[in-house]
Design a protein around this motif. Structure first.
Motif, PDB file in Angstrom:
ATOM      1  N   ASN A 192     -36.211 -21.837  19.921  1.00 51.55           N
ATOM      2  CA  ASN A 192     -37.245 -22.644  19.896  1.00 51.55           C
ATOM      3  C   ASN A 192     -38.689 -22.222  20.160  1.00 51.55           C
ATOM      4  O   ASN A 192     -38.811 -21.363  20.956  1.00 51.55           O
ATOM      5  CB  ASN A 192     -36.945 -23.989  20.821  1.00 51.55           C
ATOM      6  N   MET A 193     -39.544 -22.831  19.625  1.00 51.47           N
ATOM      7  CA  MET A 193     -41.174 -22.648  19.802  1.00 51.47           C
ATOM      8  C   MET A 193     -41.730 -23.698  19.607  1.00 51.47           C
ATOM      9  O   MET A 193     -41.326 -24.674  18.963  1.00 51.47           O
ATOM     10  CB  MET A 193     -41.690 -21.448  19.498  1.00 51.47           C
ATOM     11  N   MET A 194     -43.059 -23.988  20.090  1.00 52.37           N
ATOM     12  CA  MET A 194     -43.915 -25.189  20.017  1.00 52.37           C
ATOM     13  C   MET A 194     -45.363 -24.698  20.344  1.00 52.37           C
ATOM     14  O   MET A 194     -45.558 -23.975  21.058  1.00 52.37           O
ATOM     15  CB  MET A 194     -43.365 -26.126  20.871  1.00 52.37           C
ATOM     16  N   ASP A 195     -46.219 -25.534  19.600  1.00 52.43           N
ATOM     17  CA  ASP A 195     -47.622 -25.638  19.590  1.00 52.43           C
ATOM     18  C   ASP A 195     -48.031 -26.701  19.145  1.00 52.43           C
ATOM     19  O   ASP A 195     -47.827 -26.855  17.852  1.00 52.43           O
ATOM     20  CB  ASP A 195     -48.396 -24.259  19.374  1.00 52.43           C
ATOM     21  N   ASP A 196     -48.867 -27.363  19.622  1.00 54.33           N
ATOM     22  CA  ASP A 196     -49.418 -28.829  18.994  1.00 54.33           C
ATOM     23  C   ASP A 196     -50.757 -28.231  18.189  1.00 54.33           C
ATOM     24  O   ASP A 196     -51.732 -27.881  18.985  1.00 54.33           O
ATOM     25  CB  ASP A 196     -49.950 -29.926  19.819  1.00 54.33           C
ATOM     26  N   TRP A 197     -50.788 -28.053  16.996  1.00 56.68           N
ATOM     27  CA  TRP A 197     -51.855 -27.422  16.194  1.00 56.68           C
ATOM     28  C   TRP A 197     -52.841 -28.471  15.679  1.00 56.68           C
ATOM     29  O   TRP A 197     -54.067 -27.959  14.951  1.00 56.68           O
ATOM     30  CB  TRP A 197     -51.398 -26.329  15.283  1.00 56.68           C
ATOM     31  N   GLY A 198     -52.475 -29.546  15.367  1.00 56.75           N
ATOM     32  CA  GLY A 198     -53.295 -30.491  14.560  1.00 56.75           C
ATOM     33  C   GLY A 198     -54.031 -31.875  15.171  1.00 56.75           C
ATOM     34  O   GLY A 198     -53.408 -32.276  16.275  1.00 56.75           O
ATOM     35  N   SER A 199     -55.054 -32.041  14.769  1.00 47.57           N
ATOM     36  CA  SER A 199     -55.800 -33.563  15.026  1.00 47.57           C
ATOM     37  C   SER A 199     -55.202 -34.360  14.208  1.00 47.57           C
ATOM     38  O   SER A 199     -54.376 -34.191  13.433  1.00 47.57           O
ATOM     39  CB  SER A 199     -57.402 -33.306  14.836  1.00 47.57           C
ATOM     40  N   GLN A 200     -55.969 -35.664  14.039  1.00 45.98           N
ATOM     41  CA  GLN A 200     -55.347 -36.498  13.147  1.00 45.98           C
ATOM     42  C   GLN A 200     -55.683 -36.239  11.820  1.00 45.98           C
ATOM     43  O   GLN A 200     -54.786 -36.679  10.840  1.00 45.98           O
ATOM     44  CB  GLN A 200     -56.226 -37.915  13.455  1.00 45.98           C
ATOM     45  N   ASN A 201     -56.562 -35.290  11.550  1.00 49.11           N
ATOM     46  CA  ASN A 201     -57.011 -35.056   9.941  1.00 49.11           C
ATOM     47  C   ASN A 201     -56.790 -33.667   9.707  1.00 49.11           C
ATOM     48  O   ASN A 201     -56.852 -33.332   8.169  1.00 49.11           O
ATOM     49  CB  ASN A 201     -58.557 -35.538  10.010  1.00 49.11           C
ATOM     50  N   ASP A 202     -56.946 -32.649  10.655  1.00 52.06           N
ATOM     51  CA  ASP A 202     -56.869 -31.280  10.059  1.00 52.06           C
ATOM     52  C   ASP A 202     -56.362 -30.383  11.476  1.00 52.06           C
ATOM     53  O   ASP A 202     -56.155 -30.974  12.526  1.00 52.06           O
ATOM     54  CB  ASP A 202     -58.283 -30.888   9.799  1.00 52.06           C
ATOM     55  N   LEU A 203     -56.445 -28.970  11.167  1.00 52.68           N
ATOM     56  CA  LEU A 203     -56.317 -28.200  12.373  1.00 52.68           C
ATOM     57  C   LEU A 203     -57.185 -28.347  13.518  1.00 52.68           C
ATOM     58  O   LEU A 203     -58.429 -28.447  13.227  1.00 52.68           O
ATOM     59  CB  LEU A 203     -56.221 -26.644  11.855  1.00 52.68           C
ATOM     60  N   LEU A 204     -56.726 -27.866  14.625  1.00 48.96           N
ATOM     61  CA  LEU A 204     -57.705 -27.794  15.752  1.00 48.96           C
ATOM     62  C   LEU A 204     -58.777 -26.560  15.706  1.00 48.96           C
ATOM     63  O   LEU A 204     -59.596 -26.769  16.433  1.00 48.96           O
ATOM     64  CB  LEU A 204     -57.092 -27.892  17.023  1.00 48.96           C
ATOM     65  N   ILE A 205     -58.426 -25.748  15.095  1.00 45.08           N
ATOM     66  CA  ILE A 205     -59.187 -24.468  14.907  1.00 45.08           C
ATOM     67  C   ILE A 205     -59.111 -23.769  13.570  1.00 45.08           C
ATOM     68  O   ILE A 205     -58.595 -24.465  12.697  1.00 45.08           O
ATOM     69  CB  ILE A 205     -58.604 -23.440  15.966  1.00 45.08           C
ATOM     70  N   ASN A 206     -60.242 -22.973  13.427  1.00 44.93           N
ATOM     71  CA  ASN A 206     -60.437 -22.354  12.273  1.00 44.93           C
ATOM     72  C   ASN A 206     -59.136 -21.683  11.786  1.00 44.93           C
ATOM     73  O   ASN A 206     -58.531 -20.675  12.619  1.00 44.93           O
ATOM     74  CB  ASN A 206     -61.597 -21.473  12.130  1.00 44.93           C
ATOM     75  N   PRO A 207     -58.576 -21.886  10.576  1.00 48.03           N
ATOM     76  CA  PRO A 207     -57.196 -21.098  10.448  1.00 48.03           C
ATOM     77  C   PRO A 207     -57.375 -19.809  10.064  1.00 48.03           C
ATOM     78  O   PRO A 207     -56.188 -18.794  10.245  1.00 48.03           O
ATOM     79  CB  PRO A 207     -56.992 -21.634   8.615  1.00 48.03           C
ATOM     80  N   GLN A 208     -58.396 -18.941   9.981  1.00 45.79           N
ATOM     81  CA  GLN A 208     -58.690 -17.781  10.077  1.00 45.79           C
ATOM     82  C   GLN A 208     -58.436 -17.154  11.665  1.00 45.79           C
ATOM     83  O   GLN A 208     -57.994 -16.066  11.677  1.00 45.79           O
ATOM     84  CB  GLN A 208     -60.181 -17.277   9.846  1.00 45.79           C
ATOM     85  N   ILE A 209     -58.921 -17.899  12.621  1.00 44.52           N
ATOM     86  CA  ILE A 209     -58.742 -17.545  14.051  1.00 44.52           C
ATOM     87  C   ILE A 209     -56.956 -17.954  14.142  1.00 44.52           C
ATOM     88  O   ILE A 209     -56.372 -16.873  14.929  1.00 44.52           O
ATOM     89  CB  ILE A 209     -59.158 -18.448  14.903  1.00 44.52           C
ATOM     90  N   TRP A 210     -56.174 -18.725  13.647  1.00 45.47           N
ATOM     91  CA  TRP A 210     -54.848 -18.961  13.695  1.00 45.47           C
ATOM     92  C   TRP A 210     -54.367 -17.648  13.103  1.00 45.47           C
ATOM     93  O   TRP A 210     -53.298 -17.240  13.715  1.00 45.47           O
ATOM     94  CB  TRP A 210     -54.536 -20.169  12.869  1.00 45.47           C
ATOM     95  N   ASP A 211     -54.680 -17.054  11.922  1.00 48.94           N
ATOM     96  CA  ASP A 211     -54.208 -15.998  11.361  1.00 48.94           C
ATOM     97  C   ASP A 211     -54.492 -14.787  12.112  1.00 48.94           C
ATOM     98  O   ASP A 211     -53.371 -13.910  12.218  1.00 48.94           O
ATOM     99  CB  ASP A 211     -54.786 -15.876   9.930  1.00 48.94           C
ATOM    100  N   ASP A 212     -55.494 -14.588  12.725  1.00 50.84           N
ATOM    101  CA  ASP A 212     -55.597 -13.384  13.395  1.00 50.84           C
ATOM    102  C   ASP A 212     -55.002 -13.443  14.639  1.00 50.84           C
ATOM    103  O   ASP A 212     -54.443 -12.045  15.206  1.00 50.84           O
ATOM    104  CB  ASP A 212     -57.296 -13.365  13.625  1.00 50.84           C
ATOM    105  N   ILE A 213     -54.915 -14.294  15.473  1.00 53.70           N
ATOM    106  CA  ILE A 213     -54.523 -14.260  16.991  1.00 53.70           C
ATOM    107  C   ILE A 213     -52.945 -14.697  17.037  1.00 53.70           C
ATOM    108  O   ILE A 213     -52.263 -14.320  17.738  1.00 53.70           O
ATOM    109  CB  ILE A 213     -55.347 -15.012  17.843  1.00 53.70           C
ATOM    110  N   PHE A 214     -52.804 -16.132  16.305  1.00 53.63           N
ATOM    111  CA  PHE A 214     -51.358 -16.413  16.782  1.00 53.63           C
ATOM    112  C   PHE A 214     -50.336 -16.369  15.714  1.00 53.63           C
ATOM    113  O   PHE A 214     -49.091 -16.408  16.217  1.00 53.63           O
ATOM    114  CB  PHE A 214     -51.691 -18.269  16.814  1.00 53.63           C
ATOM    115  N   LYS A 215     -50.704 -16.297  14.345  1.00 52.29           N
ATOM    116  CA  LYS A 215     -49.677 -15.861  13.385  1.00 52.29           C
ATOM    117  C   LYS A 215     -48.833 -14.663  13.694  1.00 52.29           C
ATOM    118  O   LYS A 215     -47.615 -14.660  13.731  1.00 52.29           O
ATOM    119  CB  LYS A 215     -50.463 -15.677  12.094  1.00 52.29           C
ATOM    120  N   PRO A 216     -49.697 -13.488  14.194  1.00 51.32           N
ATOM    121  CA  PRO A 216     -48.725 -12.390  14.502  1.00 51.32           C
ATOM    122  C   PRO A 216     -47.732 -12.781  15.493  1.00 51.32           C
ATOM    123  O   PRO A 216     -46.480 -12.283  15.683  1.00 51.32           O
ATOM    124  CB  PRO A 216     -49.740 -11.433  14.906  1.00 51.32           C
TER     125      PRO A 216
END
Length: 337
Positions: A192-216
């Motif tokens: 299992n893993m988890m992280d709450d990534w969304g607000s009510q309408n979109d991501l909480l951070i820029n998707p590029q930052i998500w790709d650079d830091i968290f996706k790997p």
């Protein structure tokens, strides 16, 4: 067919004749306020998921009750303040307060959680072998960083990451990888893993930052699971539509998300590519919906996302939920198949 077989067929889109697997998420609030309905749910429905107990040789220092009113200090040293019994509180006092993360050494990485005995875990797995078994660890890098630093300051740091923060992330990720690898060597069926990534309408951070830091990091966790023959599940609240294709590309097997927040119809392109591990809307439908509303919601999920699998009948019994609506969710899923 055992629960384990049923879940595996559903995850692999081979469930042509079985029912939809079921899982109830339960917060202590429900036990305190609606124990009679909880007993009825447990009597009338078979739950398909479980997990082994894991005794540690060393235990990390914690303080308080995570679901009690007052303060709770977790394994990392993060201090949660809670004003409502039966749910988890919020961090109000971050551990890292220096803008350059010079005080990151104040964080305790809970190596003690690695001291569980694999043979003991496997013995408990044997007792529960008919169920689909989850591991006893759950990496949450984004949330853990928020608990350590504070949400607002972390968001600012992510825009221009301090060197010491990036060094800490490497240490945290190494720890999570070692923990996931040890659990992957047990007889559980999934990590299992988890992280709450969304607000009510979109991501909480820029998707590029998500790709650079968290996706790997997520790629490493998924690869650890699959290289040991395990499935991997993830939970993420909010509107996360923009990262679902990325998670599919990484090979994630199942996602627990607020599908009604994103719009069930918007998820149709992903049917047959990932399993939607619940849920039924707990913002509006579970507290306020009619029986007809619940029936329509379950039917919509099934008709939109089922593809010889790809759905798990899951919902959360937590604060505000109408107990009759929680029961009807599982009753309607049973009627569907």
């Amino acid at each position: 067919m055992t629960s384990k077989e049923l879940v595996l067929q559903t995850l692999e889109f081979r469930n042509t004749s079985g029912r939809v697997p079921r899982q109830l998420w339960l917060l202590p609030w429900a036990q305190d306020h609606h124990n009679e309905m909880l007993q009825k749910l447990n009597q009338d429905f078979q739950w398909d998921f479980d997990g082994p107990a894991a005794a540690l040789k060393e235990y990390p220092k914690t303080k308080g009750d995570p679901y009690g009113v007052g303060e709770y200090v977790d394994e990392w040293g993060c201090i949660f303040t809670n004003i409502q019994k039966g749910v988890i509180g919020e961090v109000k006092q971050p551990i890292v307060t220096d803008e350059d993360w010079a005080d990151a050494g104040n964080v305790h990485i809970p190596e003690e959680l690695l001291t569980f005995d694999i043979d003991q875990v496997n013995a408990d797995c044997e007792k529960k072998q008919d169920k689909f078994l989850f591991s006893g660890c759950c990496p949450r890098p984004f949330e853990q960083l928020q608990f350590i630093r504070g949400t607002v300051d972390l968001y600012m740091d992510l825009m221009d990451p301090p060197k010491e923060m990036l060094e800490f992330i490497k240490k945290m990720h190494d720890y999570y990888c070692r923990l996931m690898t040890k659990w992957a060597k047990t007889d559980v069926d999934a990590l299992n893993m988890m992280d709450d990534w969304g607000s009510q309408n979109d991501l909480l951070i820029n998707p590029q930052i998500w790709d650079d830091i968290f996706k790997p990091m997520y790629k490493d966790y998924i690869d650890i699971a699959h290289s040991h023959g395990k499935k991997i599940f993830m939970h993420s609240d909010g509107h996360i539509l923009r990262i679902i294709p990325r998670l599919i590309d990484l090979g994630l097997d199942a996602i627990n998300s607020q599908i009604f927040c994103m719009g069930v119809e918007n998820l149709k392109p992903f049917a047959g590519k990932i399993t939607f591990w619940g849920e039924i809307d707990r913002q509006h439908l579970l507290p306020y919906g009619t029986k007809e509303d619940i029936d329509h919601a379950v039917s919509q999920v099934y008709q939109t996302l089922w593809n010889n699998g790809g759905c798990i009948a899951q919902c959360e019994f937590g604060p505000g939920a109408n107990p009759e609506n929680v029961y009807r969710v599982f009753e309607k899923w049973q009627e569907m198949r």
